[in-house]
Design a protein around this motif. Structure first.
Motif, PDB file in Angstrom:
ATOM      1  N   ILE A 252       0.838  -1.206   0.000  1.00 17.34           N
ATOM      2  CA  ILE A 252       0.000   0.000   0.000  1.00 17.34           C
ATOM      3  C   ILE A 252       0.872   1.256   0.000  1.00 17.34           C
ATOM      4  O   ILE A 252       0.489   2.291  -0.537  1.00 17.34           O
ATOM      5  CB  ILE A 252      -0.930   0.000   1.235  1.00 17.34           C
ATOM      6  N   ASN A 253       2.053   1.146   0.597  1.00 15.44           N
ATOM      7  CA  ASN A 253       2.995   2.265   0.595  1.00 15.44           C
ATOM      8  C   ASN A 253       3.275   2.738  -0.829  1.00 15.44           C
ATOM      9  O   ASN A 253       3.390   3.934  -1.095  1.00 15.44           O
ATOM     10  CB  ASN A 253       4.328   1.834   1.229  1.00 15.44           C
ATOM     11  N   ALA A 256       0.719   5.199  -2.281  1.00 12.60           N
ATOM     12  CA  ALA A 256       0.889   6.587  -1.837  1.00 12.60           C
ATOM     13  C   ALA A 256       2.051   7.260  -2.561  1.00 12.60           C
ATOM     14  O   ALA A 256       1.960   8.420  -2.971  1.00 12.60           O
ATOM     15  CB  ALA A 256       1.113   6.616  -0.324  1.00 12.60           C
ATOM     16  N   ILE A 257       3.121   6.511  -2.751  1.00 10.21           N
ATOM     17  CA  ILE A 257       4.319   7.103  -3.360  1.00 10.21           C
ATOM     18  C   ILE A 257       4.130   7.308  -4.861  1.00 10.21           C
ATOM     19  O   ILE A 257       4.471   8.359  -5.405  1.00 10.21           O
ATOM     20  CB  ILE A 257       5.551   6.230  -3.052  1.00 10.21           C
ATOM     21  N   ASP A 260       2.226  10.326  -5.715  1.00  6.65           N
ATOM     22  CA  ASP A 260       2.971  11.551  -5.484  1.00  6.65           C
ATOM     23  C   ASP A 260       4.035  11.779  -6.550  1.00  6.65           C
ATOM     24  O   ASP A 260       4.233  12.901  -7.017  1.00  6.65           O
ATOM     25  CB  ASP A 260       3.620  11.455  -4.099  1.00  6.65           C
ATOM     26  N   LEU A 285     -10.123  -1.737   0.456  1.00  5.73           N
ATOM     27  CA  LEU A 285     -10.498  -0.516   1.180  1.00  5.73           C
ATOM     28  C   LEU A 285      -9.251   0.292   1.556  1.00  5.73           C
ATOM     29  O   LEU A 285      -9.211   1.516   1.407  1.00  5.73           O
ATOM     30  CB  LEU A 285     -11.296  -0.878   2.437  1.00  5.73           C
ATOM     31  N   ALA A 286      -8.229  -0.401   2.029  1.00  4.10           N
ATOM     32  CA  ALA A 286      -6.996   0.280   2.412  1.00  4.10           C
ATOM     33  C   ALA A 286      -6.353   0.967   1.210  1.00  4.10           C
ATOM     34  O   ALA A 286      -5.839   2.080   1.314  1.00  4.10           O
ATOM     35  CB  ALA A 286      -6.021  -0.720   3.044  1.00  4.10           C
ATOM     36  N   ALA A 289      -8.177   4.106   0.493  1.00  6.20           N
ATOM     37  CA  ALA A 289      -7.858   5.080   1.541  1.00  6.20           C
ATOM     38  C   ALA A 289      -6.489   5.702   1.302  1.00  6.20           C
ATOM     39  O   ALA A 289      -6.263   6.874   1.601  1.00  6.20           O
ATOM     40  CB  ALA A 289      -7.912   4.411   2.915  1.00  6.20           C
ATOM     41  N   ALA A 290      -5.570   4.926   0.721  1.00  9.98           N
ATOM     42  CA  ALA A 290      -4.215   5.428   0.465  1.00  9.98           C
ATOM     43  C   ALA A 290      -4.123   6.233  -0.822  1.00  9.98           C
ATOM     44  O   ALA A 290      -3.087   6.789  -1.131  1.00  9.98           O
ATOM     45  CB  ALA A 290      -3.226   4.267   0.428  1.00  9.98           C
ATOM     46  N   GLN A 325     -18.786  -0.063  -0.294  1.00  7.88           N
ATOM     47  CA  GLN A 325     -17.877   0.488   0.720  1.00  7.88           C
ATOM     48  C   GLN A 325     -16.736   1.288   0.097  1.00  7.88           C
ATOM     49  O   GLN A 325     -16.309   2.315   0.636  1.00  7.88           O
ATOM     50  CB  GLN A 325     -17.272  -0.657   1.557  1.00  7.88           C
ATOM     51  N   GLU A 328     -17.680   4.798  -0.558  1.00  7.59           N
ATOM     52  CA  GLU A 328     -17.736   5.623   0.651  1.00  7.59           C
ATOM     53  C   GLU A 328     -16.346   6.092   1.068  1.00  7.59           C
ATOM     54  O   GLU A 328     -16.134   7.252   1.427  1.00  7.59           O
ATOM     55  CB  GLU A 328     -18.364   4.829   1.800  1.00  7.59           C
ATOM     56  N   ILE A 329     -15.388   5.171   1.046  1.00  6.51           N
ATOM     57  CA  ILE A 329     -14.010   5.530   1.401  1.00  6.51           C
ATOM     58  C   ILE A 329     -13.494   6.595   0.424  1.00  6.51           C
ATOM     59  O   ILE A 329     -12.893   7.592   0.816  1.00  6.51           O
ATOM     60  CB  ILE A 329     -13.084   4.298   1.352  1.00  6.51           C
ATOM     61  N   ILE A 332     -14.351  10.155   1.167  1.00 11.54           N
ATOM     62  CA  ILE A 332     -13.629  10.794   2.285  1.00 11.54           C
ATOM     63  C   ILE A 332     -12.249  11.283   1.870  1.00 11.54           C
ATOM     64  O   ILE A 332     -11.817  12.361   2.274  1.00 11.54           O
ATOM     65  CB  ILE A 332     -13.482   9.799   3.462  1.00 11.54           C
ATOM     66  N   VAL A 333     -11.563  10.508   1.056  1.00 14.40           N
ATOM     67  CA  VAL A 333     -10.166  10.848   0.775  1.00 14.40           C
ATOM     68  C   VAL A 333      -9.971  11.675  -0.491  1.00 14.40           C
ATOM     69  O   VAL A 333      -8.863  12.157  -0.740  1.00 14.40           O
ATOM     70  CB  VAL A 333      -9.267   9.574   0.691  1.00 14.40           C
TER      71      VAL A 333
ATOM     72  N   ILE B 274       5.915   3.508   7.058  1.00 15.34           N
ATOM     73  CA  ILE B 274       6.459   4.064   5.813  1.00 15.34           C
ATOM     74  C   ILE B 274       7.620   5.003   6.111  1.00 15.34           C
ATOM     75  O   ILE B 274       8.572   5.102   5.333  1.00 15.34           O
ATOM     76  CB  ILE B 274       5.339   4.727   4.972  1.00 15.34           C
ATOM     77  N   LYS B 282      -1.544   8.899   4.559  1.00 17.44           N
ATOM     78  CA  LYS B 282      -2.145   7.890   3.667  1.00 17.44           C
ATOM     79  C   LYS B 282      -2.098   6.501   4.319  1.00 17.44           C
ATOM     80  O   LYS B 282      -3.038   5.707   4.213  1.00 17.44           O
ATOM     81  CB  LYS B 282      -1.366   7.806   2.342  1.00 17.44           C
ATOM     82  N   ILE B 283      -0.974   6.208   4.943  1.00 19.22           N
ATOM     83  CA  ILE B 283      -0.799   4.874   5.520  1.00 19.22           C
ATOM     84  C   ILE B 283      -1.632   4.720   6.797  1.00 19.22           C
ATOM     85  O   ILE B 283      -2.161   3.635   7.081  1.00 19.22           O
ATOM     86  CB  ILE B 283       0.710   4.610   5.762  1.00 19.22           C
ATOM     87  N   ALA B 286      -5.123   4.075   5.500  1.00 19.38           N
ATOM     88  CA  ALA B 286      -5.215   2.713   4.964  1.00 19.38           C
ATOM     89  C   ALA B 286      -5.276   1.689   6.097  1.00 19.38           C
ATOM     90  O   ALA B 286      -6.017   0.705   6.020  1.00 19.38           O
ATOM     91  CB  ALA B 286      -4.019   2.426   4.055  1.00 19.38           C
ATOM     92  N   ALA B 289      -8.710   1.658   7.489  1.00 22.05           N
ATOM     93  CA  ALA B 289      -9.610   1.027   6.516  1.00 22.05           C
ATOM     94  C   ALA B 289      -9.464  -0.490   6.563  1.00 22.05           C
ATOM     95  O   ALA B 289     -10.427  -1.225   6.346  1.00 22.05           O
ATOM     96  CB  ALA B 289      -9.313   1.548   5.107  1.00 22.05           C
TER      97      ALA B 289
END
Lengths: 334, 334, 334, 334
Positions: A252-253, A256-257, A260, A285-286, A289-290, A325, A328-329, A332-333, B274, B282-283, B286, B289
């Motif tokens: 998941i990291n 995010a990276i 960016d 879901l995670a 969120a990320a 779901q 919904e997430i 939010i983000v 992270i 972000k993490i 996640a 979540a």
């Protein structure tokens, strides 16, 4: 350094720009995509960008320190949005879910999957017709004829198709029937295949290598872009680690990276990521969120009967609940 | 196999039960915690559980296939909720955020952090007074005196304290001043320390080893439980992989799995996970979540001036914004 | 920077040297070992070493760029040789093999192992009496009484003993009975234990952490040295990777690098390394070819009946054959 | 199950054998190589092998439990020896060293390398003319024309050539000029390329993937064999781990295991393995001690001036010294 060229740049302007770059000790690569013209210039010397900015034929100029260039967010601030037609867009504000079986098994399965998608507002269908397999004796997919049938059924319903291409010779025959070419993890550094996919005007979803670094994924995407195709999606699908409690370590990291470092949309594949049916929802879901722009997941009417990957495949009920779901997430983000 | 004993089991009942177990070819370990009495019995033969269930002194009996026993969700269906007093609870329906600096630096910093916490409804403060360091020449924390000051200030404000214990000899001196003992990643298999923390009636947050497996984490937790302490929190803080784009590979997958395999609360540490300030949010999102019961994160009035870990520390603005988002995500998934 | 002090340095010379160091913006740590006196000074400013070299009480001065200092080969060119007495030496030109069972099981086993050793010229016997185990319910070794018996039998035959110490409280009771303290992989960053082992005058063999880096291993060794004990052996015992075809990834690369970066002897543990009996010999040979100063390996009269680790243990025939081959390889590379 | 067919099996015998296999619930794959005819049959049912052994056209029959079949040592006890002509053989009792630059740079370099080889009795020269590169902007090798010149010079001197093939379209044009096709780590699961290399009668050296498992490497080799080419060499070149003290974790363990699990020769690549010039010799020696049938290493007249990989390349003096030591080690272990 990326020099964005004017669309109407002429041959002599081009020539004089190239010699200027060469004289500065930089190596220029000319890139002509479906959307623009660029001169990627690689070198190490400190130079005064304005010198080049005022040249005829130059629209803009950007310093890019990353090892990858055209896929970097250092020059393109806005997010890349990929338009699949029929108002199906991906990236930026447009979030998409892709569902379908590991392998396309036949008409009945296709119809059933499309019905499930329509019920839940999903517009992109996944499925394999060419399957990369570790063993030469394993099932390798039903091939091009099945793709043709699938495509016909999908088009009728306004559904878009994403499926894996494994070799250069398949690109042309698959071209009329797919909306997104998928490049699998094992081909993430098959530079020959990436070169060729850069020469077509069709979106490509590039998966991270089985133990690929984030930078290698972006450099592989650079192969596609620098050959002329800007329509690229990046996909995180889990990496190899020492842990054996799941199939892969969904990273998941990296989502995010990647979001960016690059302007390209990022898709999460939780099915191959964690690879265990009962946890796929949590990881999906995670991922959103990320910051993921989309989720691709294996869904089958009856996972127990799927010809492949059943252990990581959701049934329709699980899929429907998760899709709700995820939205919904996302709210939010985003 | 776990045999839950009646609280009023007497010596002779106990004796006869132990010999029964031994005769069945199982090795019994007697466990007496702050909440219950158990006989953990390890063996391989298939036996008829009812035989034991009807013995005097036996309340209930459970088959547990996992390598870990008392921390497994196979016998305890309900979630463990840890009560820190003053209505601060953790686990089950109770979600908690823990914030604070890497190292406790002094009174001013403590006061400022507590003010930030009160503003944002955070009830547990983190911070180190004993710091494990790879090099013997690095700063090792301000020690017990600073903990005493911190504890006094926190108690006045109803704030709970979590801080790292590094060795057996520190347990007793720290005991009056901490609300949760933290065991760091490097001590995740320091069985001696775990044994001793199992003998006190104080919550322990156990971090996963730097390359610990999920099963090893649960077995380390079993050390604490089997010594008599049921108040255990599990913490995912990132693992080692080949990727160098971040500090550690925060393993969100582990959160989903730990929540399923164990009844213990699971805390996410995105700061060490992270390890890059701009991605910590972000993490954290996640992690929640994916089902985390809490988030522990490094927050400092001025991360640039923190004596350690500044590069992964949020400032108050970032922290406040993230705390609000975490609650929203939590509502969707709980 | 390492300042080697004269043995007869007096208090006032020491004082004035310390203030000089402090004034230069460096942080001095005074180290007093069984062999020498040192002032380790940590700082970043460029300084003129000669300035300090002429101070009273200073014998020599060395610039050390590595994160570890006293264990670095940057200051001590010659190799550390550890003398166990009775002409048993280890390091430099002295190569040693250590054999024995995973767990010491009893007198008969000890006698049989010693007989095997005498036949094959092996002088150091390994074996566990305190065993670290992932699960609290596993066999944890026969303890101190067995060590006493073992020690008595070994001393009679001029055999040296290496065995694992797991916690601070065991050091004193084990002290009279062991020739080398072993620190296991799980305790490789148990800084508390390392600190205390630095305060005794007894060799310590420090194993690399389960996923420890080479630099972390050297920094952990620095903990021992900087507390006063120069008699340190480094041990490569395999690391965690994604590969599951063997127990651990024996990292032969680390042997070559440790030999170069440090003056300390390096021991290979192929039994825990690859962890598969039929391949232990290949990995032992490779380790010596790469420069190892010694090999520690699990040997049992009947591996199939060993109480632990039988799957990676050699029998006497395999052991004898391997010992002969190891000496031949050693001759070529030394 | 592998059924070795008689060379003179006729069509009707073949047909009846195939239906027998099918009726037993097994899936047969017919394999016709330069050396033999096989029917690989995949299934799970327990069957009586003798039933098939007596069929017309069958020479022998073997049960193979491994996931890979034809490359397994379970059916072929003897070692595969690859004959490159001019009495240059590889595998079994025949040990070979391969040296040369990372990239072929020009005639002068080729001549100099060949002179170094002749002096030291080396018969196979390595070098790249097509280079896979992470970035599309990096140097990709001098191409086919340079290969032609190299081939001409090598043939005159009786030197054999190994060089990397990156895509299907290069096979035919490279065919007359190479003695061994090398498949790089990034293409280790490029099944399309493997399929095509299975259709030519030329040795193929297959490198393990960057994070490939030992089993995946053997299954990739199975792709080549099952397409008709038995002349395969396996190459260990280091895997990805968390350690950053070297380029890759050269996995000496894999050499021992591959030698045991397969009849194919195993080559070690210490240059890409540890990737640090000063340690290449140690890792080469260790590889041979562990059983490698050959070593491929980067050697350049002046590594500091090499266009690529200079940091892991030996000069002629280092190479000559190492070649002599490798032979000594080989004598002990073979």
């Amino acid at each position: 350094m990326i020099i964005k060229l004017k669309q109407d740049i002429n041959a002599s302007q081009h020539q004089s720009l190239a010699s200027l770059i060469n004289n500065l000790g930089y190596k220029p690569t000319y890139v002509n995509t479906q959307f623009g013209k660029y001169l990627v210039s690689i070198g190490k010397k400190e130079i005064d960008l304005r010198k080049i900015g005022f040249e005829a034929g130059v629209e803009d100029i950007f310093r890019v320190d990353d090892a990858y260039k055209l896929v970097s967010s250092q020059w393109k601030i806005g997010k890349t949005v990929i338009d699949l037609g029929d108002d199906v867009k991906l990236g930026g504000n447009d979030f998409q879910i892709m569902v379908g079986p590991c392998s396309i098994e036949g008409e009945e399965q296709i119809a059933s999957t499309i019905a499930h998608m329509k019920l839940n507002g999903v517009k992109i269908m996944r499925g394999g017709v060419f399957k990369p397999r570790s063993s030469p004796y394993s099932f390798r997919g039903h091939g091009i004829d099945t793709l043709k049938i699938w495509s016909e059924m999908a088009k009728k319903e306004g559904i878009k198709i994403i499926t894996e291409v494994m070799q250069v010779s398949q690109i042309e025959e698959m071209m009329p029937y797919v909306d997104i070419f998928q490049v699998g993890a094992r081909n993430s550094q098959n530079f020959n295949l990436l070169d060729e996919l850069g020469k077509v005007d069709k979106p490509v979803m590039l998966k991270r290598g089985i133990s690929g670094t984030i930078e290698e994924l972006l450099q592989s995407a650079e192969y596609i872009f620098s050959n002329g195709n800007e329509k690229i999606l990046l996909c995180e699908r889990g990496i190899r680690s020492y842990e054996t409690a799941y199939r892969n370590t969904m990273d998941i990291n990296a989502i995010a990276i990647l979001k960016d470092k690059s302007h390209l949309p990022v898709i999460a594949d939780p099915s191959h990521g964690i690879g265990v049916r009962r946890y796929v929802d949590k990881i999906a879901l995670a991922s959103v969120a990320a910051g993921a722009d989309g989720v691709i997941m294996e869904v089958h009417e009856c996972p127990e009967k799927a010809v492949s990957d059943g252990q990581q495949t959701l049934d329709y009920g699980e899929s429907a609940k998760l899709i709700a779901q995820l939205s919904e997430i996302r709210k939010i983000v985003s």
